[in-house]
Design a protein around this motif. Structure first.
Motif, short mmCIF file in Angstrom:
data_model
loop_
_atom_site.label_atom_id
_atom_site.label_comp_id
_atom_site.label_asym_id
_atom_site.label_seq_id
_atom_site.Cartn_x
_atom_site.Cartn_y
_atom_site.Cartn_z
N GLY A 190 75.17 14.49 6.40
CA GLY A 190 75.78 14.04 5.16
C GLY A 190 75.33 14.83 3.95
N ALA A 191 74.26 15.62 4.08
CA ALA A 191 73.79 16.41 2.94
C ALA A 191 74.82 17.45 2.52
CB ALA A 191 72.46 17.08 3.27
N ALA A 192 75.48 18.08 3.50
CA ALA A 192 76.51 19.06 3.16
C ALA A 192 77.67 18.41 2.44
CB ALA A 192 77.01 19.76 4.43
N THR A 193 78.05 17.23 2.91
CA THR A 193 79.10 16.46 2.25
C THR A 193 78.76 16.23 0.79
OG1 THR A 193 79.64 15.35 4.32
CG2 THR A 193 80.34 14.27 2.30
N LEU A 194 77.52 15.82 0.56
CA LEU A 194 77.04 15.52 -0.79
C LEU A 194 77.09 16.75 -1.68
CD1 LEU A 194 75.64 13.44 -2.64
CD2 LEU A 194 73.48 14.07 -1.56
N LEU A 195 76.50 17.86 -1.21
CA LEU A 195 76.48 19.08 -2.00
C LEU A 195 77.88 19.61 -2.25
CD1 LEU A 195 73.43 20.93 -0.43
CD2 LEU A 195 73.66 20.25 -2.82
N ASN A 196 78.71 19.63 -1.20
CA ASN A 196 80.07 20.14 -1.36
C ASN A 196 80.84 19.35 -2.41
OD1 ASN A 196 79.59 21.99 0.64
ND2 ASN A 196 80.73 20.92 2.23
N ALA A 197 80.74 18.04 -2.35
CA ALA A 197 81.51 17.20 -3.27
C ALA A 197 81.09 17.42 -4.71
CB ALA A 197 81.34 15.73 -2.88
N VAL A 198 79.79 17.44 -4.97
CA VAL A 198 79.31 17.59 -6.35
C VAL A 198 79.59 19.00 -6.87
CG1 VAL A 198 77.27 17.54 -7.84
CG2 VAL A 198 77.59 15.78 -6.09
N GLU A 199 79.30 20.01 -6.06
CA GLU A 199 79.51 21.38 -6.52
C GLU A 199 81.00 21.68 -6.72
OE1 GLU A 199 77.52 23.82 -3.66
OE2 GLU A 199 75.52 23.45 -4.53
N ALA A 200 81.85 21.20 -5.81
CA ALA A 200 83.28 21.45 -5.95
C ALA A 200 83.83 20.74 -7.18
CB ALA A 200 84.02 20.99 -4.69
N THR A 201 83.37 19.52 -7.45
CA THR A 201 83.83 18.79 -8.63
C THR A 201 83.38 19.50 -9.90
OG1 THR A 201 83.77 16.69 -7.44
CG2 THR A 201 83.72 16.58 -9.83
N ASN A 202 82.12 19.94 -9.93
CA ASN A 202 81.62 20.67 -11.10
C ASN A 202 82.41 21.96 -11.31
OD1 ASN A 202 79.28 21.05 -13.14
ND2 ASN A 202 79.30 22.96 -12.02
N ASP A 203 82.70 22.68 -10.22
CA ASP A 203 83.44 23.93 -10.33
C ASP A 203 84.84 23.69 -10.89
OD1 ASP A 203 83.73 26.86 -9.66
OD2 ASP A 203 85.34 26.04 -8.41
N TYR A 204 85.51 22.67 -10.38
CA TYR A 204 86.88 22.39 -10.85
C TYR A 204 86.88 22.02 -12.33
CZ TYR A 204 91.48 20.32 -11.33
OH TYR A 204 92.74 20.03 -11.78
N LEU A 205 85.98 21.14 -12.74
CA LEU A 205 85.96 20.69 -14.13
C LEU A 205 85.63 21.82 -15.09
CD1 LEU A 205 84.11 17.26 -13.74
CD2 LEU A 205 86.54 17.63 -14.17
N THR A 206 84.66 22.66 -14.73
CA THR A 206 84.27 23.74 -15.64
C THR A 206 85.29 24.87 -15.66
OG1 THR A 206 82.87 24.67 -13.89
CG2 THR A 206 81.81 23.24 -15.52
N ARG A 207 86.08 25.02 -14.61
CA ARG A 207 87.14 26.03 -14.62
C ARG A 207 88.39 25.56 -15.36
NH1 ARG A 207 89.62 26.81 -10.36
NH2 ARG A 207 88.58 25.39 -8.90
N ASN A 208 88.66 24.27 -15.36
CA ASN A 208 89.95 23.80 -15.85
C ASN A 208 89.88 22.87 -17.06
OD1 ASN A 208 91.96 24.73 -13.62
ND2 ASN A 208 90.24 23.85 -12.48
N HIS A 209 88.73 22.24 -17.33
CA HIS A 209 88.72 21.21 -18.36
C HIS A 209 87.55 21.31 -19.32
CE1 HIS A 209 92.03 19.09 -16.45
NE2 HIS A 209 91.41 19.19 -15.30
N VAL A 210 86.80 22.41 -19.31
CA VAL A 210 85.60 22.47 -20.14
C VAL A 210 85.94 22.38 -21.62
CG1 VAL A 210 85.52 25.00 -20.27
CG2 VAL A 210 83.40 23.67 -20.45
#
Length: 399
Positions: A240-260
């Motif tokens: 589940g650690a990969a799930t956790l990291l993937n979810a947080v990093e992908a969400t951060n990446d999307y927000l900072t690319r599209n909504h910063v």
């Protein structure tokens, strides 16, 4: 006279200060942190921000003002950092650059004041019908937002999960979620707080919640074999650690690319629980530290942040934390509406008062939430709720 709020951690350049004074402006200088934490926003015609202040922070201040019926014109200024100024221009702000000539500054301020006065007149002319329509739209928004919160919480045998959720307004920026992961062998728990309150925060709450959950449920299901956990946690299961990291990093990446440029971000605590062992792997992205209360007594354990808030900076580094719940233990997760609740004298409830309540022992999760709720109610009294309040208690019953 044009009223100006200068948003800067330092004093404006001498040339700009002189030009503002000679142009007859009424000027106040405040740091972004001071303005965002003030109880009531100042009523000004112009929001004049240093280019060194990130555009998303300027937008957050502007939104707070707008929610209180103030719509200043935004200006950015710089002496040397023209690259930083470009970000503010892209975000919709006008600008001032050297040389700060009094005649040019006076003309720019005059235009800003006229725009502010026009905005106030238009708001007054909106009428009662617009108010009723707005209230109805807010109610619809509240109903839709509540649909993003779980109707029921998956609760493994030997565990109890209790929640308290109280928005300060019709719609909220807080949210929580509990869902199964890793072929139903793990449980994901999220408590998060989108910066600001009101409609904008509620929209981003829906976006961030959907991004987190979709990524967590559809990626990283095989876990990690070599995850850098602190101390004696290295030997613990980390499915589940990969799930956790993937979810947080992908969400951060999307927000900072599209909504910063829209200035919204979220603090969050996202944990993956192994219900069999009681092991907990988590990421705390700038959120209030959850508190682990031991059923066998002893001082509460604070789970410190492991990374920054989500949606602020691209390529942020999020590390994993680890905790373990034994039978009788309760993990208390909350948003800052708890510690920043204000009493009649406008003082904060604070972390110390909260820890005093938690130190009385664990009991059940529901009992613990009742105690905190009662302490908050007694402290706040007749004062208005100033922020969204969310509390979640994860209790390992062991039976």
């Amino acid at each position: 006279m044009t009223s100006v709020l200068v948003l800067d951690d330092d004093s404006p350049p001498p040339g700009l200060r002189r030009a503002l004074a000679e142009a007859g402006a009424r000027v106040r200088v405040h740091s972004p942190a001071d303005v965002l934490t003030t109880e009531r926003m100042p009523d000004v015609d112009v929001l004049l921000a240093s280019a060194a202040v990130p555009p998303n922070i300027v937008r957050a201040v502007a939104r707070r003002m707008d929610e209180e019926g103030r719509q200043p014109t935004m200006l950015a200024y710089t002496e040397h950092d023209f690259g930083a100024l470009e970000g503010h221009v892209h975000a919709g702000a006008d600008y001032l650059m050297p040389p700060f000539l009094t005649s040019l500054v006076r003309a720019r301020l005059g235009t800003c004041r006229e725009q502010a006065e026009l905005g106030r007149a238009l708001r007054l002319a909106g009428g009662e019908a617009d108010l009723h329509r707005y209230e109805r739209e807010l109610e619809i928004g509240r109903e839709i937002q509540l649909g993003f919160l779980p109707d029921s919480l998956p609760t493994p045998a030997g565990w109890d999960i209790d929640v308290r959720y109280r928005p300060a307004r019709t719609v909220a920026g807080d949210f929580y979620d509990v869902f199964e992961l890793v072929n139903r062998r793990r449980l994901g728990l999220v408590v998060a707080d989108v910066c600001d309150k009101g409609v904008g925060a509620a929209l981003f709450m829906a976006l961030i919640r959907s991004l987190l959950r979709h990524t967590a449920e559809n990626g990283g299901v095989h876990g990690l074999k070599n995850v850098d956990l602190p101390g004696d946690a290295r030997s613990m299961p980390v499915a589940g650690a990969a799930t956790l990291l993937n979810a947080v990093e992908a969400t951060n990446d999307y927000l900072t690319r599209n909504h910063v440029h829209q200035g919204y971000f979220a603090t969050m605590f996202f944990a993956v629980l192994d219900p069999v062992t009681g092991g907990l792997v988590y990421i705390n992205g700038g959120h209030n530290p959850p508190v682990l209360i031991r059923g066998q007594g002893g001082p509460p354990l604070i789970l410190d942040p492991t990374g920054p808030a989500v949606g602020v900076l691209r390529d942020s580094t999020f590390t994993l934390g680890h905790a373990h719940l034994d039978p009788g233990d309760v993990l208390f997760i909350y948003t800052d509406g708890v510690t920043e609740a204000r009493g009649p004298e406008r003082d904060f409830f604070g972390e110390d008062r909260m820890l005093d309540v938690l130190s009385d022992g664990a009991g059940s999760g529901d009992d613990l939430l009742r105690r905190v709720d009662g302490a908050l109610t007694g402290f706040v009294g007749a004062a208005e709720q100033s922020d969204d309040i969310t509390m979640l208690a994860l209790h390992r019953t062991g039976v």
